[in-house]
Design a protein around this motif. Sequence first.
Motif, PDB file in Angstrom:
ATOM      1  N   GLN A  47       0.834  -1.206   0.000  1.00 31.71           N
ATOM      2  CA  GLN A  47       0.000   0.000   0.000  1.00 31.71           C
ATOM      3  C   GLN A  47       0.867   1.255   0.000  1.00 31.71           C
ATOM      4  N   LEU A  48       1.918   1.264   0.817  1.00 32.80           N
ATOM      5  CA  LEU A  48       2.808   2.428   0.848  1.00 32.80           C
ATOM      6  C   LEU A  48       3.555   2.577  -0.471  1.00 32.80           C
ATOM      7  N   GLU A  49       3.999   1.459  -1.051  1.00 32.75           N
ATOM      8  CA  GLU A  49       4.672   1.522  -2.354  1.00 32.75           C
ATOM      9  C   GLU A  49       3.796   2.231  -3.376  1.00 32.75           C
ATOM     10  N   GLN A  50       2.550   1.798  -3.471  1.00 35.70           N
ATOM     11  CA  GLN A  50       1.669   2.362  -4.488  1.00 35.70           C
ATOM     12  C   GLN A  50       1.283   3.806  -4.153  1.00 35.70           C
ATOM     13  N   ASP A  51       1.131   4.119  -2.876  1.00 36.43           N
ATOM     14  CA  ASP A  51       0.837   5.499  -2.492  1.00 36.43           C
ATOM     15  C   ASP A  51       1.992   6.431  -2.844  1.00 36.43           C
ATOM     16  N   LEU A  52       3.219   5.955  -2.663  1.00 40.34           N
ATOM     17  CA  LEU A  52       4.381   6.758  -3.050  1.00 40.34           C
ATOM     18  C   LEU A  52       4.399   6.993  -4.558  1.00 40.34           C
ATOM     19  N   VAL A  53       4.149   5.938  -5.308  1.00 36.11           N
ATOM     20  CA  VAL A  53       4.221   6.034  -6.773  1.00 36.11           C
ATOM     21  C   VAL A  53       3.137   6.952  -7.324  1.00 36.11           C
ATOM     22  N   PHE A  54       1.943   6.916  -6.728  1.00 36.42           N
ATOM     23  CA  PHE A  54       0.829   7.730  -7.229  1.00 36.42           C
ATOM     24  C   PHE A  54       0.732   9.086  -6.520  1.00 36.42           C
ATOM     25  N   GLY A  55       1.713   9.382  -5.670  1.00 37.95           N
ATOM     26  CA  GLY A  55       1.751  10.698  -5.035  1.00 37.95           C
ATOM     27  C   GLY A  55       0.817  10.860  -3.871  1.00 37.95           C
ATOM     28  N   ASP A  56       0.263   9.762  -3.350  1.00 36.91           N
ATOM     29  CA  ASP A  56      -0.644   9.844  -2.204  1.00 36.91           C
ATOM     30  C   ASP A  56       0.097   9.751  -0.875  1.00 36.91           C
ATOM     31  N   ALA A  57       1.397   9.548  -0.924  1.00 35.60           N
ATOM     32  CA  ALA A  57       2.229   9.515   0.279  1.00 35.60           C
ATOM     33  C   ALA A  57       3.550  10.206  -0.036  1.00 35.60           C
ATOM     34  N   GLY A  58       4.179  10.745   0.994  1.00 37.86           N
ATOM     35  CA  GLY A  58       5.434  11.470   0.808  1.00 37.86           C
ATOM     36  C   GLY A  58       6.480  11.047   1.810  1.00 37.86           C
ATOM     37  N   THR A  59       7.466  11.918   2.015  1.00 43.13           N
ATOM     38  CA  THR A  59       8.603  11.607   2.881  1.00 43.13           C
ATOM     39  C   THR A  59       8.162  11.322   4.322  1.00 43.13           C
ATOM     40  N   LYS A  60       7.235  12.132   4.839  1.00 43.56           N
ATOM     41  CA  LYS A  60       6.796  11.942   6.233  1.00 43.56           C
ATOM     42  C   LYS A  60       6.131  10.578   6.426  1.00 43.56           C
TER      43      LYS A  60
ATOM     44  N   MET B 112      14.406   2.193  -2.494  1.00 44.29           N
ATOM     45  CA  MET B 112      14.786   2.251  -3.912  1.00 44.29           C
ATOM     46  C   MET B 112      13.688   2.945  -4.724  1.00 44.29           C
ATOM     47  N   ILE B 113      12.432   2.679  -4.378  1.00 44.09           N
ATOM     48  CA  ILE B 113      11.321   3.366  -5.042  1.00 44.09           C
ATOM     49  C   ILE B 113      11.372   4.858  -4.724  1.00 44.09           C
ATOM     50  N   TYR B 114      11.622   5.184  -3.460  1.00 43.17           N
ATOM     51  CA  TYR B 114      11.703   6.593  -3.054  1.00 43.17           C
ATOM     52  C   TYR B 114      12.843   7.299  -3.792  1.00 43.17           C
ATOM     53  N   ALA B 115      13.983   6.627  -3.920  1.00 45.28           N
ATOM     54  CA  ALA B 115      15.129   7.225  -4.625  1.00 45.28           C
ATOM     55  C   ALA B 115      14.808   7.459  -6.097  1.00 45.28           C
ATOM     56  N   ALA B 116      14.065   6.538  -6.705  1.00 48.14           N
ATOM     57  CA  ALA B 116      13.686   6.712  -8.110  1.00 48.14           C
ATOM     58  C   ALA B 116      12.739   7.887  -8.278  1.00 48.14           C
ATOM     59  N   LEU B 117      11.867   8.103  -7.286  1.00 49.36           N
ATOM     60  CA  LEU B 117      10.900   9.200  -7.357  1.00 49.36           C
ATOM     61  C   LEU B 117      11.512  10.548  -6.984  1.00 49.36           C
ATOM     62  N   ASN B 118      12.575  10.514  -6.165  1.00 52.83           N
ATOM     63  CA  ASN B 118      13.157  11.754  -5.622  1.00 52.83           C
ATOM     64  C   ASN B 118      14.668  11.789  -5.818  1.00 52.83           C
ATOM     65  N   PRO B 119      15.153  11.808  -7.054  1.00 54.97           N
ATOM     66  CA  PRO B 119      16.615  11.776  -7.257  1.00 54.97           C
ATOM     67  C   PRO B 119      17.330  12.969  -6.656  1.00 54.97           C
ATOM     68  N   GLU B 120      16.622  14.114  -6.494  1.00 57.37           N
ATOM     69  CA  GLU B 120      17.279  15.311  -5.945  1.00 57.37           C
ATOM     70  C   GLU B 120      17.603  15.144  -4.463  1.00 57.37           C
ATOM     71  N   LYS B 121      16.981  14.143  -3.807  1.00 55.10           N
ATOM     72  CA  LYS B 121      17.220  13.936  -2.373  1.00 55.10           C
ATOM     73  C   LYS B 121      18.620  13.395  -2.086  1.00 55.10           C
ATOM     74  N   PHE B 122      19.307  12.899  -3.142  1.00 58.89           N
ATOM     75  CA  PHE B 122      20.688  12.449  -2.943  1.00 58.89           C
ATOM     76  C   PHE B 122      21.584  13.627  -2.575  1.00 58.89           C
ATOM     77  N   GLU B 123      21.245  14.805  -3.079  1.00 58.08           N
ATOM     78  CA  GLU B 123      22.122  15.967  -2.926  1.00 58.08           C
ATOM     79  C   GLU B 123      22.150  16.488  -1.499  1.00 58.08           C
ATOM     80  N   ASP B 124      21.035  16.400  -0.783  1.00 60.21           N
ATOM     81  CA  ASP B 124      21.014  16.936   0.585  1.00 60.21           C
ATOM     82  C   ASP B 124      21.060  15.837   1.651  1.00 60.21           C
ATOM     83  N   ASP B 125      21.512  14.657   1.258  1.00 63.56           N
ATOM     84  CA  ASP B 125      21.705  13.538   2.193  1.00 63.56           C
ATOM     85  C   ASP B 125      20.420  13.058   2.861  1.00 63.56           C
ATOM     86  N   LYS B 126      19.270  13.445   2.320  1.00 62.03           N
ATOM     87  CA  LYS B 126      18.013  13.012   2.924  1.00 62.03           C
ATOM     88  C   LYS B 126      17.829  11.500   2.783  1.00 62.03           C
TER      89      LYS B 126
END
Length: 697
Positions: A435-448, A470-484
């Motif tokens: 459920q969390l995987e799909q919510d992340l992919v469809f934008g219904d869930a975020g970092t929090k 790995m799914i989060y990293a694919a969705l948010n590649p810019e998060k690598f830059e600020d060590d999030k």
Amino acid sequence: MRKKGCRFKQICLVGNWLYILLQSRSLYHSCVHTISMSDSDTSSQGAECKNFRQITRDRLLYEMLRSTKSGDSKSSWKVLIVDKVTVKVMSYSCKMVDITDEGVSLVEDIYKRRQPLPTLDAIYFISPTKENIDIFLSDMSGISPLYRKAFVFFSSPISKEWVNHIKRNGSVLSRISALREMNLEYFTIDTQGFLTDNERALEELFGNEEGSRKGDACLSLMATRIATVFASLREFPNVRYRGAKSLDPTTMTTFRDLIPTKLAAGVWNCLMKYKTNIQDFPKSATCELLILDRSIDQIAPVIHEWTYDAMCHDLLNMEGNKYIHEVPSTSGGLPEKKEVLLEDHDPIWVELRNEHIGYASEQLDEKMKNFLSKNKAAQIHASRGGDNLSTRELQKIVQALPQYREQTEKLSLHIDIANRINKIIVELNLKAVGQLEQDLVFGDAGTKDLINFLRLREDVSRENKLRLLMIYAALNPEKFEDDKILKLMELAKLPPDDMNAVYNMRFLEAPSITKKSTSPFSLKFDVHKKKHAARKDRPGEEAAWQLSRFYPIIEELIEKLSKGELPKNDYPCMNDPSPSFHATSVPTSLRNETTAAPHSMRSRRTATWARPRSSDDGYSSDSVLRHASSGVKKGQRIFIFIVGGATRSELRVCHKLSSKLNREIVLGSSSLDDPPQFITKMKLMNSNELSLDDLQI
């Protein structure tokens, strides 16, 4: 049938396909077989279409093996000589009984020392390499050759240099009855799928050392093998590919950006040679080929796919398509372990493999109830408890027993598999993870939401935490830059090798992705909008089952390609003149129009397994077989090739859209990766010690 003197010395398993290397020290005449010619004319007669795998099989059996029965070949039995590539080509498409039915009594490995059989003819099916040609010349030269005559078939084009090298050997030349290019060097994994067997493509093409010789060699081999698909089918495609895009005009285009472009150029060059060298090769486009790479969809190889097929390979540690099934002992002791193959010969597997695991479980329960209510042996046994049966009732039971035993075994097999899968789903709490995987992919869930999940769900396995990240990293590649992402991995308590897999997702970042804004304003309201949604719900396709929302990107691309709506600048066409290296020309898309269009030179008829049949045994899967034969092959074929590995969800989409679009859609890739294999490859992408043993394939 096998007499005393014929011995099977070695049985080998390559991946999930069985092939037999027969090494006999006794004479061939001790093997007695009955040749069946019942399907000898299937390649030229009949009104029904054949699928991709059947056409491949027919070429191997009839165009290659059966053709050796004519001419001066007097012996009825022959030896088949194969190498490490062609033995897999054969085993993916044909069974051993198919080969023996065509007069082959012995299959030998070209690299092993072989017994001389001077009264037998040999069929060489080999790759045109220097090593293979040298061994062949050694076999057939001199006063005492290993075989009487040789029929030589090459799996891919052979250079004129090597042909002349063979011709210069006079003693060998007089013993050659055929010297041909089969142009068939791919592995059919499905009725609508093939592999080029480049298992290290991710490492060689997407790793740190860009533009290496390994990468170029990998793409060259891949292009050659893809082109043999079209040579086999006598199809000439519109070659389209994901065009390279820089993030801005000043950014250099990298080797990774150009992977589809380079591969498309390699395939095109091979096709141009076929147009010149193959007599009946089409001169104008007859189908579509779209070349992509794994960066087009980084999520599909990692996310949990909830279909029966995908769950089997993801959760049950299967070796290829081989499943270890426990059955009750006939002697009343401990259960016995039995190996079964989940393949197209099993109608239940064909019917349910692409269905949601919930639906598959329900259907299996219904099938068992239906079977027990209709089978005579089951009815009588249930009504009388097995006691005081009349002679007539006993006769009915005896007549129904073979069918009863076979069908209960198959049903109990799939019920056992479904029960194991459902048990694992509960034990690993996969519904919450999914459920969390799909919510992340469809934008219904975020970092929090991800942070809260990692903090509160300590029962979630390390592997599933890794897949979420790995799914989060694919969705948010810019998060690598600020060590999030690093902080999230520390929160998940991932070990260093798991962290490598997450970090290496950067190598698969699509070139079209632009840097996302990191302004405080946008971050503040991230929880209120679908900022990082990678998918949108498809109109008119409501999820009938929980967690079946996700779909691979290629589903949208195939539909747009079929309608002629694929963006021309993003997906250029090699068939049209290109004013620049990045190919910004306008391609001509093939559409399903009423006017006559160029067509494949090879006939396509409905697969045998797809023919409708009726049964009243409460077990048969005739409904899916009728559905599979309902006009899937009428339109021009669409080929999709994914560099870096395809997924079962993408193969499922090809089957689904074949029916929807009325066109045969064939998926090709360098490999077929289930999540465990893909994750292992991502962990080892930068390692110089990548081992195929580690990939568990």
